[in-house]
Design a protein around this motif. Sequence first.
Motif, PDB file in Angstrom:
ATOM      1  N   CYS A   1       2.719   4.393 -19.953  1.00 14.90           N
ATOM      2  CA  CYS A   1       3.309   4.577 -18.625  1.00 14.90           C
ATOM      3  C   CYS A   1       2.209   4.850 -17.605  1.00 14.90           C
ATOM      4  CB  CYS A   1       4.325   5.706 -18.635  1.00 14.90           C
ATOM      5  SG  CYS A   1       5.812   5.310 -19.564  1.00 14.90           S
ATOM      6  N   ALA A   2       1.236   5.704 -18.003  1.00  9.38           N
ATOM      7  CA  ALA A   2       0.125   6.030 -17.106  1.00  9.38           C
ATOM      8  C   ALA A   2      -0.656   4.754 -16.783  1.00  9.38           C
ATOM      9  CB  ALA A   2      -0.778   7.057 -17.764  1.00  9.38           C
ATOM     10  N   GLU A   3      -0.886   3.985 -17.837  1.00  9.01           N
ATOM     11  CA  GLU A   3      -1.656   2.753 -17.667  1.00  9.01           C
ATOM     12  C   GLU A   3      -0.957   1.806 -16.701  1.00  9.01           C
ATOM     13  OE1 GLU A   3      -2.781  -1.288 -18.159  1.00  9.01           O
ATOM     14  OE2 GLU A   3      -0.894  -0.540 -18.985  1.00  9.01           O
ATOM     15  N   LEU A   4       0.368   1.629 -16.893  1.00  5.00           N
ATOM     16  CA  LEU A   4       1.037   0.618 -16.075  1.00  5.00           C
ATOM     17  C   LEU A   4       1.140   1.066 -14.626  1.00  5.00           C
ATOM     18  CD1 LEU A   4       4.401   0.805 -15.343  1.00  5.00           C
ATOM     19  CD2 LEU A   4       4.470   0.831 -17.816  1.00  5.00           C
ATOM     20  N   THR A   5       1.331   2.376 -14.387  1.00  3.90           N
ATOM     21  CA  THR A   5       1.392   2.828 -12.988  1.00  3.90           C
ATOM     22  C   THR A   5       0.004   2.738 -12.350  1.00  3.90           C
ATOM     23  OG1 THR A   5       1.406   5.033 -13.980  1.00  3.90           O
ATOM     24  CG2 THR A   5       3.435   4.301 -12.921  1.00  3.90           C
ATOM     25  N   LEU A   6      -1.037   3.041 -13.166  1.00  4.88           N
ATOM     26  CA  LEU A   6      -2.402   2.942 -12.644  1.00  4.88           C
ATOM     27  C   LEU A   6      -2.726   1.475 -12.316  1.00  4.88           C
ATOM     28  CD1 LEU A   6      -4.873   4.805 -12.156  1.00  4.88           C
ATOM     29  CD2 LEU A   6      -5.753   3.998 -14.363  1.00  4.88           C
ATOM     30  N   ALA A   7      -2.303   0.597 -13.211  1.00  4.92           N
ATOM     31  CA  ALA A   7      -2.525  -0.832 -12.999  1.00  4.92           C
ATOM     32  C   ALA A   7      -1.838  -1.283 -11.718  1.00  4.92           C
ATOM     33  CB  ALA A   7      -2.011  -1.615 -14.205  1.00  4.92           C
ATOM     34  N   ARG A   8      -0.648  -0.730 -11.535  1.00  4.03           N
ATOM     35  CA  ARG A   8       0.119  -1.060 -10.331  1.00  4.03           C
ATOM     36  C   ARG A   8      -0.674  -0.633  -9.084  1.00  4.03           C
ATOM     37  NH1 ARG A   8       3.145  -3.836  -6.919  1.00  4.03           N
ATOM     38  NH2 ARG A   8       4.523  -2.569  -5.654  1.00  4.03           N
TER      39      ARG A   8
ATOM     40  N   PHE B   1       8.304  -1.021 -10.096  1.00  4.08           N
ATOM     41  CA  PHE B   1       7.551  -0.573 -11.288  1.00  4.08           C
ATOM     42  C   PHE B   1       7.633   0.931 -11.543  1.00  4.08           C
ATOM     43  CE2 PHE B   1       5.431  -4.399  -9.720  1.00  4.08           C
ATOM     44  CZ  PHE B   1       5.600  -5.221 -10.825  1.00  4.08           C
ATOM     45  N   VAL B   2       7.721   1.679 -10.466  1.00  3.35           N
ATOM     46  CA  VAL B   2       7.731   3.140 -10.644  1.00  3.35           C
ATOM     47  C   VAL B   2       9.000   3.581 -11.348  1.00  3.35           C
ATOM     48  CG1 VAL B   2       7.781   5.359  -9.458  1.00  3.35           C
ATOM     49  CG2 VAL B   2       6.198   3.574  -8.716  1.00  3.35           C
ATOM     50  N   SER B   3      10.143   3.007 -10.946  1.00  2.00           N
ATOM     51  CA  SER B   3      11.388   3.465 -11.582  1.00  2.00           C
ATOM     52  C   SER B   3      11.388   3.103 -13.062  1.00  2.00           C
ATOM     53  CB  SER B   3      12.607   2.875 -10.877  1.00  2.00           C
ATOM     54  OG  SER B   3      12.575   1.473 -10.980  1.00  2.00           O
ATOM     55  N   THR B   4      10.767   1.982 -13.401  1.00  2.00           N
ATOM     56  CA  THR B   4      10.675   1.613 -14.809  1.00  2.00           C
ATOM     57  C   THR B   4       9.847   2.648 -15.572  1.00  2.00           C
ATOM     58  OG1 THR B   4      10.716  -0.706 -14.213  1.00  2.00           O
ATOM     59  CG2 THR B   4       9.942  -0.161 -16.420  1.00  2.00           C
ATOM     60  N   ALA B   5       8.659   2.895 -15.031  1.00  2.00           N
ATOM     61  CA  ALA B   5       7.773   3.855 -15.698  1.00  2.00           C
ATOM     62  C   ALA B   5       8.407   5.228 -15.766  1.00  2.00           C
ATOM     63  CB  ALA B   5       6.444   3.924 -14.952  1.00  2.00           C
ATOM     64  N   LEU B   6       8.955   5.668 -14.611  1.00  2.00           N
ATOM     65  CA  LEU B   6       9.589   6.994 -14.581  1.00  2.00           C
ATOM     66  C   LEU B   6      10.761   7.060 -15.556  1.00  2.00           C
ATOM     67  CD1 LEU B   6       9.776   8.271 -10.904  1.00  2.00           C
ATOM     68  CD2 LEU B   6       8.796   9.419 -12.893  1.00  2.00           C
TER      69      LEU B   6
ATOM     70  N   ILE C   1      -0.526   6.486  -8.137  1.00  2.00           N
ATOM     71  CA  ILE C   1      -1.654   7.241  -8.695  1.00  2.00           C
ATOM     72  C   ILE C   1      -1.178   8.594  -9.195  1.00  2.00           C
ATOM     73  CG2 ILE C   1      -3.849   8.400  -8.121  1.00  2.00           C
ATOM     74  CD1 ILE C   1      -4.408   6.037  -6.234  1.00  2.00           C
ATOM     75  N   PHE C   2      -0.341   9.188  -8.332  1.00  2.00           N
ATOM     76  CA  PHE C   2       0.204  10.502  -8.697  1.00  2.00           C
ATOM     77  C   PHE C   2       0.966  10.417 -10.015  1.00  2.00           C
ATOM     78  CE2 PHE C   2       3.683  13.608  -8.502  1.00  2.00           C
ATOM     79  CZ  PHE C   2       2.925  14.781  -8.420  1.00  2.00           C
ATOM     80  N   ALA C   3       1.799   9.379 -10.152  1.00  2.00           N
ATOM     81  CA  ALA C   3       2.592   9.204 -11.370  1.00  2.00           C
ATOM     82  C   ALA C   3       1.680   8.956 -12.566  1.00  2.00           C
ATOM     83  CB  ALA C   3       3.553   8.033 -11.206  1.00  2.00           C
TER      84      ALA C   3
ATOM     85  N   THR D   1       0.809  -1.220   0.000  1.00  2.00           N
ATOM     86  CA  THR D   1       0.000   0.000   0.000  1.00  2.00           C
ATOM     87  C   THR D   1       0.843   1.271   0.000  1.00  2.00           C
ATOM     88  OG1 THR D   1      -0.143  -0.215   2.365  1.00  2.00           O
ATOM     89  CG2 THR D   1      -2.050  -0.966   1.070  1.00  2.00           C
ATOM     90  N   ALA D   2       2.100   1.145   0.449  1.00  2.00           N
ATOM     91  CA  ALA D   2       2.943   2.353   0.620  1.00  2.00           C
ATOM     92  C   ALA D   2       3.091   3.160  -0.662  1.00  2.00           C
ATOM     93  CB  ALA D   2       4.317   1.933   1.133  1.00  2.00           C
ATOM     94  N   ASP D   3       3.165   2.470  -1.796  1.00  2.00           N
ATOM     95  CA  ASP D   3       3.416   3.231  -3.030  1.00  2.00           C
ATOM     96  C   ASP D   3       2.147   3.531  -3.820  1.00  2.00           C
ATOM     97  OD1 ASP D   3       2.859   0.877  -4.484  1.00  2.00           O
ATOM     98  OD2 ASP D   3       4.895   0.185  -4.049  1.00  2.00           O
ATOM     99  N   ILE D   4       0.999   3.331  -3.212  1.00  2.00           N
ATOM    100  CA  ILE D   4      -0.245   3.604  -3.939  1.00  2.00           C
ATOM    101  C   ILE D   4      -0.396   5.077  -4.317  1.00  2.00           C
ATOM    102  CG2 ILE D   4      -2.800   3.587  -3.807  1.00  2.00           C
ATOM    103  CD1 ILE D   4      -2.477   0.981  -2.197  1.00  2.00           C
ATOM    104  N   PRO D   5      -0.246   5.989  -3.340  1.00  2.00           N
ATOM    105  CA  PRO D   5      -0.414   7.398  -3.731  1.00  2.00           C
ATOM    106  C   PRO D   5       0.596   7.810  -4.797  1.00  2.00           C
ATOM    107  CG  PRO D   5      -0.268   7.160  -1.349  1.00  2.00           C
ATOM    108  CD  PRO D   5       0.097   5.829  -1.924  1.00  2.00           C
ATOM    109  N   LEU D   6       1.796   7.317  -4.624  1.00  2.00           N
ATOM    110  CA  LEU D   6       2.845   7.673  -5.599  1.00  2.00           C
ATOM    111  C   LEU D   6       2.474   7.156  -6.981  1.00  2.00           C
ATOM    112  CD1 LEU D   6       5.625   8.941  -6.070  1.00  2.00           C
ATOM    113  CD2 LEU D   6       6.624   6.691  -5.563  1.00  2.00           C
TER     114      LEU D   6
END
Lengths: 147, 589
Positions: free
Chosen positions: B46-53, B210-215, B13-15, B6-11
């Motif tokens: 990128c938006a899709e994959l972070t949202l999926a995450r 996943f975030v570093s990949t997308a970013l 969504i934000f991404a 859950t820790a990276d959920i806001p991040l």
Amino acid sequence: MFPDLVEILLVEDNANDAELALYALKKHHIANHVEIVRDGAEALDYMFCTGAYAHRRIEDIPRVVLLDLKLPKVDGLEVLRRIKSDPHTCPIPVVVLTSSQEERDIVESYKLGVNSYIVKPVDFEQFVEAVRQLGLYWVVLNQAPIK
Amino acid sequence: MFQGVTADIPLSIFAAVGFALTALYVAIARRHKPTWTAGAVMLLACAELTLARALQSINPDLATRVFWYKMIYAGFTIPPTAFLYLALRYSGLGSVLTLRTKLLFSVFPVLTNAVIFTNEIHGWMWNPARTAFIVNSPDFLPVTDAGTWYWLFIAYSYFVMCLGCFFLVRLLVRSRKIYGWQASTVLVAAIPAMLGPILDIFNVSPLPPFVSTALGLAIGSISVSFLLSFLRRRDILTVSRDAITQSISDGIVVVDGDDRIADLNPAAERLMGMRAAQAIGKPLAQLSPELQSISTHQNGEVTLHHANEPRTLDLRVSAVHDWLGHVVSRVIVLRDVTDWKQAEEEIRHLNEELEQRVVDRTAQLEAANKELEAFSYSVSHDLRAPLRAIDGFSRILLEDYMPQLPPEAGRYLRIIFENTLQMGRLIDGLLAFSRLGRKPLYKQQMDTADLVRQVFDSLSSEQAGRQVEISLGELPPCQGDPVLLRQVWINLLSNALKFTRGQETAKIEIGCLTPEEGPPVYFVKDNGVGFDMQYVGKLFGVFQRLHSAEEFDGTGVGLAIVQRIIRRHGGRVWAEAKVGAGATFYFTI
């Protein structure tokens, strides 16, 4: 005075002017013996005893030379230059008596050592007076350098 | 387990929102660029994959979690290919992207998606037995659980991104030499896209999985695309300078510190008669000793004879120094000044011709002047002699032979010499007049009032026995030749005295008008006989007389002389009069 000693040598190509000058001199009893030559070459012959004057004694020099500037053959300024550049003739007083009032003639004549420069007046009375005065001055008053 | 992700959920969504907005921006702001679709698609992926995450993390249901987990990987399949599209379009190879190549490029991503969603059957992506563990773990797919296709997919993705980078770099290197350093900049900018996924794959990312990949993918592609367009703009300057060097008609030769030719533009090739390919690298001294000898010193001129006709070149040498002040290179600019030189020569020639013409004209004028002088000389000499004879002999007749002459003859003789005298005066006047034209002017400051008083005193004989009233106004000083101006005043004042002879009281006024504009106007006004203004045009002509000799003596030269002197001073003289009411003469200097 020696009767055949020339007192005045008149270098004048114009016969009328020569006669008038002679008339003026005679009238005032200034000169008894005036020799008249008609051009520059003759004047030089006379002065340096050459040509027609070869027999003349060079020691018998005139008391004054009255020289017109505009002359046939050799012009007056050249005659003046020759007279004044020869040690024998340079002491002889030369008076330019001419119709020319041109400044360059006057200046050139004095540069060559002319003793006097007189412009012939058109007026006869003035002309006679001028001839009288210069005759009186150069023949009677002036002390010639060589006797 | 559940809390761990859950820790990276806001991040996440934000991404996701950030990527979506950037995609929107790219779609709007860069819609006229050929690269926008690829860019926008990449960002959307990128938006899709972070949202999926994010969705995967917040869904407690395992089946849903697995679905979103698979959607993350589905998102991963798009950016590499989109990046390749972008690179192709950017480097002008958009035409390669036909339907067929697009299908070809999409084969592997589609297959990968198929493999992902059928992983339970074959386990090519990851070990299906570990699916529950994997989707519940906050970490990236553990390396030990990865299947064959997974590695194939990663290898393919990197291959495709490297291919994109290759096209970009090739574009830069090919277009201009000067883009060389920029290629490396672009490669550096692409690093995040390459590095981000690696960090995730090996689970060493400081960011949530996943975030570093997308970013990384997003930052890499965005910065590459912005950097490229920025550098392109900036390089218009350098490129345009390059274009100038190529097209300018001045030759430019660059030599290195050892005086070897480093560069040669087309104009220099033409001027020096050599090809750049042959010249570059060779010593300048060997190719053009003339140029070498001058260029080492300073600017100058050199004539080259390589072509049929010699060309004169103007040399400008600029030294290029390194930071220690040593000359590392010299730039020699060659300008062909042959035509200019020829024109200069022509001008010089024309000038010479002109000068010669002036000399010729001057000689002609001098000759004409000499002729005039000769004329006046002979007038003064030759015309006087007969006059003197006429005067002389008629005088002798009168003086010596008067008694013998009849009285009438005496009168005739007097008429003869009176006329002779008049003719003498005319000749003198004419000569004086002609002499005036030749005499040089010696101008100086003059006290006019003093001069006028002196002239009046000298004319005292004219005033003897007469009533003369003189009023002297203010007379400002002037610049002029004293001798000539004295003559002007003598002539004007003696005229005034002469023509007032008939008046009981002669009134002569001398003064000066000072108009607002122009020089002061001196005037001499008398109350004499005046003249008819009808004849004013004749007044200043030589030998022109408006009165008979019986009335007033004179030669008719006086006013002509006045006019000539005034004109030579650059002034003007004019008169106003009325018959019987006096005359006024005005003049300026």
